[in-house]
Design a protein around this motif. Structure first.
Motif, PDB file in Angstrom:
ATOM      1  N   HIS A 109       0.812  -1.224   0.000  1.00  0.00           N
ATOM      2  CA  HIS A 109       0.000   0.000   0.000  1.00  0.00           C
ATOM      3  C   HIS A 109       0.843   1.272   0.000  1.00  0.00           C
ATOM      4  N   ALA A 110       2.049   1.205  -0.540  1.00  0.00           N
ATOM      5  CA  ALA A 110       2.927   2.378  -0.560  1.00  0.00           C
ATOM      6  C   ALA A 110       2.505   3.396  -1.607  1.00  0.00           C
ATOM      7  N   SER A 149      -1.699  -3.097  -8.653  1.00  0.00           N
ATOM      8  CA  SER A 149      -1.532  -3.813  -7.394  1.00  0.00           C
ATOM      9  C   SER A 149      -1.645  -5.321  -7.621  1.00  0.00           C
ATOM     10  N   TYR A 150      -0.903  -6.070  -6.797  1.00  0.00           N
ATOM     11  CA  TYR A 150      -0.814  -7.514  -6.986  1.00  0.00           C
ATOM     12  C   TYR A 150      -1.917  -8.273  -6.236  1.00  0.00           C
ATOM     13  N   ASP A 151      -2.449  -9.276  -6.911  1.00  0.00           N
ATOM     14  CA  ASP A 151      -3.423 -10.197  -6.351  1.00  0.00           C
ATOM     15  C   ASP A 151      -2.848 -11.613  -6.416  1.00  0.00           C
ATOM     16  N   ILE A 152      -3.606 -12.585  -5.923  1.00  0.00           N
ATOM     17  CA  ILE A 152      -3.145 -13.976  -5.931  1.00  0.00           C
ATOM     18  C   ILE A 152      -4.138 -14.831  -6.718  1.00  0.00           C
ATOM     19  N   ILE A 231      -1.982  -5.996  -2.703  1.00  0.00           N
ATOM     20  CA  ILE A 231      -1.054  -5.707  -1.615  1.00  0.00           C
ATOM     21  C   ILE A 231       0.182  -4.901  -2.000  1.00  0.00           C
ATOM     22  N   GLY A 232       0.459  -4.727  -3.245  1.00  0.00           N
ATOM     23  CA  GLY A 232       1.659  -3.972  -3.588  1.00  0.00           C
ATOM     24  C   GLY A 232       1.838  -3.901  -5.095  1.00  0.00           C
ATOM     25  N   ASP A 301      -2.802  -6.774   6.817  1.00  0.00           N
ATOM     26  CA  ASP A 301      -2.022  -5.590   7.209  1.00  0.00           C
ATOM     27  C   ASP A 301      -1.164  -5.879   8.437  1.00  0.00           C
ATOM     28  N   GLU A 302      -1.718  -6.631   9.368  1.00  0.00           N
ATOM     29  CA  GLU A 302      -0.979  -6.982  10.580  1.00  0.00           C
ATOM     30  C   GLU A 302       0.231  -7.846  10.240  1.00  0.00           C
TER      31      GLU A 302
END
Length: 359
Positions: A109-110, A149-152, A231-232, A301-302
Motif C-alpha cells: 500500500h505504498a 496492485s498484486y493479487d493472488i 497488496i503492492g 495488514d498486521e
C-alpha cells in the motif's frame, strides 16, 4: 546533466528542424519480452518507438524487437550495457540485491490505488531518491512505470489469508517474495516468462501478480480463484543505453525524455483498461473473484506491517536520502496524488512534466 524543462509540439519540432541539414542520425533498438500482438507492445513500446521517430523528424530510427527475440526479460540490464538493445525492460526486482531505496515502491500500500497516480508518484520520486542507484548499474532511465496492485491467482479455493499457508506461490523476488513469506506461503522466485508452464505443471499452487497481467499471460486458464488483496506494486522501469544517450545532441536527448514521459502514462492507461478487461475475461473463464473481508484485510495488514521496519533497518546505511526520508516523501506524494482524479493528473503531466527523471 539533467534535461531542461520539456517543450513539446511546435517549439520542439522547430528546434529539431533547425539543424537537420547537418544533423547526425541515430538508431535505437527497442525490445520487449511480450509479443507484437500484446497491448504492452502495441500501446507502449511500439508507440514509444513511433514517437521517437516522429518527434526527431526521422533523425532517430527505431528498430523494434518484440517477443523476447534479443534477450530474456531478466537480462534487461545486461542487454543494455552490452549494446544488444538500447531500450528495454530493466526491472530492479530481477536484480533485487543491486538496489535499495527503489524497493520502497513495492511495500504494501505504498502507492495510490490509481495506476495513473502511482505512475506520477514514482516519476516524481525518481530524480532525488532512485536515480543514483538505478544509474549505478550502468544504464539510464527510458521511462518509469509500475504494475497494478498484486493479487493472488490460485489453483485451490481461498476463503481467507489462512488458506495461503504452505502454498507455493510465484513471486518476482525482493519485497514480493517477502510478502509471500509473511503471509505464510512459500515464495518461488521466477521470471514471468517461466511462470505459465510452472503453474500448469503444478510446480506452483498460485501466482502473485497483478490481475491485468494474470489475464495478459493467460494464467487464468489454469488458476480459477482470484484472491484480490491488492497488496503492492512492482516497479517496471524501461532502461536506456547510456552510451547511446550520451552520444546524442541535447535536442534528441529531449526527444527521448518526451517520448519516455508519454510512454510511462501510456503504460498506466493501458493497465487500467487491462484490469477491467481481465476481470471481465475471468468471469467468462469461470474464475471465482474473491474479495477479502475487512477482517481478512486487517489480518493481512498486521502480517505485513513489519516489512516497513525491516526496509528501514535493511537500508540503515543509506544517507542523503535516508530510508526514513524516502518513505516520508513517498507517503506525502501518495496522499497528494491519491486525492486527485486521473484526468487532473494527466493534465498536470502535460502542464508540469517531471523533469530531471531522464538523465
Amino acid at each position: 546533466m539533467f534535461i531542461k524543462k520539456i517543450v513539446v509540439g511546435a517549439a520542439l519540432a522547430l528546434a529539431l528542424s533547425a539543424g537537420t541539414s547537418v544533423a547526425q542520425e541515430f538508431e535505437v533498438k527497442v525490445s520487449y519480452n511480450q509479443p507484437e500482438t500484446s497491448p504492452a507492445w502495441q500501446e507502449v513500446f511500439q508507440a514509444y518507438a513511433d514517437e521517437l521517430e516522429e518527434l526527431s523528424n526521422g533523425r532517430i530510427e527505431a528498430e523494434t524487437y518484440p517477443g523476447g527475440v534479443l534477450h530474456p526479460v531478466g537480462d534487461g540490464f545486461k542487454a543494455l550495457i552490452s549494446g544488444v538493445t538500447d531500450a528495454t525492460a530493466a526491472y530492479p526486482i530481477y536484480m533485487a540485491s543491486s538496489f535499495n531505496l527503489i524497493h520502497a515502491n513495492e511495500l504494501p500500500h505504498a502507492l495510490p490505488d490509481s495506476d495513473i497516480a502511482a505512475t506520477r508518484v514514482v516519476n516524481e520520486m525518481y530524480p532525488d531518491y532512485y536515480m543514483d542507484e538505478y544509474e549505478r548499474v550502468g544504464v539510464y532511465l527510458g521511462f518509469y512505470a509500475v504494475t497494478p496492485s498484486y493479487d493472488i491467482l490460485s489453483r485451490k479455493p481461498i476463503s481467507s489469508v489462512d488458506d495461503l499457508k504452505g502454498m507455493k506461490i510465484r513471486a518476482a523476488g525482493g519485497t514480493m517474495s517477502e510478502i509471500v513469506e509473511r503471509l505464510g506461503a512459500v515464495p518461488v522466485t521466477m521470471t514471468i516468462t517461466d511462470t505459465y508452464s510452472a503453474f500448469q505443471q503444478g510446480v506452483l499452487d498460485a501466482v502473485l501478480l497483478s490481475t491485468a497481467d494474470l489475464g495478459a499471460y493467460n494464467l487464468d486458464e489454469i488458476g480459477k480463484y482470484n484472491y484480490r488483496i491488492g497488496i503492492g506494486r512492482v516497479a517496471i522501469p524501461t532502461g536506456f543505453n547510456k552510451a547511446l544517450y550520451d552520444s546524442m545532441p541535447e535536442d534528441l536527448q529531449e526527444v527521448v525524455a518526451v517520448a519516455g514521459r508519454h510512454a510511462a502514462m501510456n503504460y498506466a492507461k493501458m493497465y487500467t483498461k487491462l484490469t477491467e478487461d481481465a476481470l471481465a475475461g475471468m468471469n467468462e473463464e469461470g474464475v471465482e473473484i474473491i474479495e477479502p473481508s475487512e477482517a481478512d484485510l486487517a489480518r493481512i495488514d498486521e502480517l505485513l506491517a513489519p516489512i516497513y521496519a525491516a526496509f528501514i533497518e535493511k537500508n540503515a546505511s543509506m544517507q542523503d536520502p535516508t530510508a526514513e526520508e524516502t518513505l516520508a516523501q513517498l507517503e506525502q506524494l501518495t496522499e497528494k496524488y491519491g486525492a486527485m482524479s486521473d484526468e487532473d493528473i494527466l493534465a498536470l503531466d502535460e502542464e508540469q512534466p517531471v523533469t530531471g527523471a531522464f538523465h
